[in-house]
Design a protein around this motif. Structure first.
Motif, PDB file in Angstrom:
ATOM      1  N   GLU A   1       0.165  -0.347  -6.308  1.00 32.49           N
ATOM      2  CA  GLU A   1       1.395  -0.467  -7.096  1.00 32.49           C
ATOM      3  C   GLU A   1       2.089   0.885  -7.124  1.00 32.49           C
ATOM      4  N   LEU A   2       3.394   0.894  -7.022  1.00 31.38           N
ATOM      5  CA  LEU A   2       4.146   2.144  -7.029  1.00 31.38           C
ATOM      6  C   LEU A   2       3.925   2.920  -8.321  1.00 31.38           C
TER       7      LEU A   2
ATOM      8  N   LEU B   1       0.868  -1.167   0.000  1.00 34.74           N
ATOM      9  CA  LEU B   1       0.000   0.000   0.000  1.00 34.74           C
ATOM     10  C   LEU B   1       0.909   1.223   0.000  1.00 34.74           C
ATOM     11  N   TYR B   2       1.017   1.848  -1.144  1.00 39.24           N
ATOM     12  CA  TYR B   2       1.880   3.014  -1.294  1.00 39.24           C
ATOM     13  C   TYR B   2       1.069   4.280  -1.063  1.00 39.24           C
ATOM     14  N   MET B   3       1.731   5.281  -0.469  1.00 36.86           N
ATOM     15  CA  MET B   3       1.077   6.539  -0.153  1.00 36.86           C
ATOM     16  C   MET B   3       1.998   7.687  -0.537  1.00 36.86           C
ATOM     17  N   GLY B   4       1.424   8.748  -1.033  1.00 38.00           N
ATOM     18  CA  GLY B   4       2.203   9.931  -1.366  1.00 38.00           C
ATOM     19  C   GLY B   4       1.316  11.154  -1.422  1.00 38.00           C
ATOM     20  N   LYS B   5       1.924  12.325  -1.434  1.00 37.95           N
ATOM     21  CA  LYS B   5       1.193  13.580  -1.588  1.00 37.95           C
ATOM     22  C   LYS B   5       1.255  14.012  -3.038  1.00 37.95           C
TER      23      LYS B   5
ATOM     24  N   GLY C   1       1.403   3.382  -9.875  1.00 41.78           N
ATOM     25  CA  GLY C   1       0.144   4.102  -9.839  1.00 41.78           C
ATOM     26  C   GLY C   1       0.274   5.536  -9.353  1.00 41.78           C
ATOM     27  N   ILE C   2       1.322   5.850  -8.609  1.00 45.42           N
ATOM     28  CA  ILE C   2       1.493   7.213  -8.106  1.00 45.42           C
ATOM     29  C   ILE C   2       2.779   7.883  -8.570  1.00 45.42           C
ATOM     30  N   VAL C   3       3.662   7.120  -9.221  1.00 44.39           N
ATOM     31  CA  VAL C   3       4.906   7.717  -9.733  1.00 44.39           C
ATOM     32  C   VAL C   3       4.533   8.809 -10.748  1.00 44.39           C
ATOM     33  N   GLY C   4       5.152   9.934 -10.638  1.00 43.40           N
ATOM     34  CA  GLY C   4       4.864  11.046 -11.532  1.00 43.40           C
ATOM     35  C   GLY C   4       3.716  11.915 -11.038  1.00 43.40           C
ATOM     36  N   GLN C   5       2.980  11.449 -10.037  1.00 38.50           N
ATOM     37  CA  GLN C   5       1.878  12.205  -9.476  1.00 38.50           C
ATOM     38  C   GLN C   5       2.273  12.915  -8.185  1.00 38.50           C
ATOM     39  N   CYS C   6       3.366  12.468  -7.586  1.00 36.76           N
ATOM     40  CA  CYS C   6       3.793  13.009  -6.294  1.00 36.76           C
ATOM     41  C   CYS C   6       4.908  14.021  -6.468  1.00 36.76           C
TER      42      CYS C   6
END
Length: 68
Positions: free
Chosen positions: A60-61, A44-48, A63-68
């Motif tokens: 999945e990582l 479960l990956y989390m980011g701002k 899924g948020i890479v480039g969004q944080c």
């Protein structure tokens, strides 16, 4: 099952579950509960967000890479 458990136990639901899981619950009042299995089998990956206003969650990582 998870939602019913959350209604009865609140945040304690995370410590009571057994198995492989990862989930995020958002309550009507805006509270957020992110939980995953103790062994970390289900990631479960989390980011701002880049703007810093939103929290992002993904199983999945990529899924948020480039969004944080």
């Amino acid at each position: 099952m998870v939602i019913n458990g959350y209604k009865k136990l609140g945040n304690d639901i995370c410590g009571r579950l057994i198995g492989m899981f990862g989930f995020v619950l958002v309550a009507e009042n805006g509270d957020v509960l992110a939980c995953r299995d103790k062994v970390g089998v289900k990631p479960l990956y989390m980011g701002k967000s880049k703007g810093g206003k939103e929290m992002l969650f993904s199983s999945e990582l990529k899924g948020i890479v480039g969004q944080c």
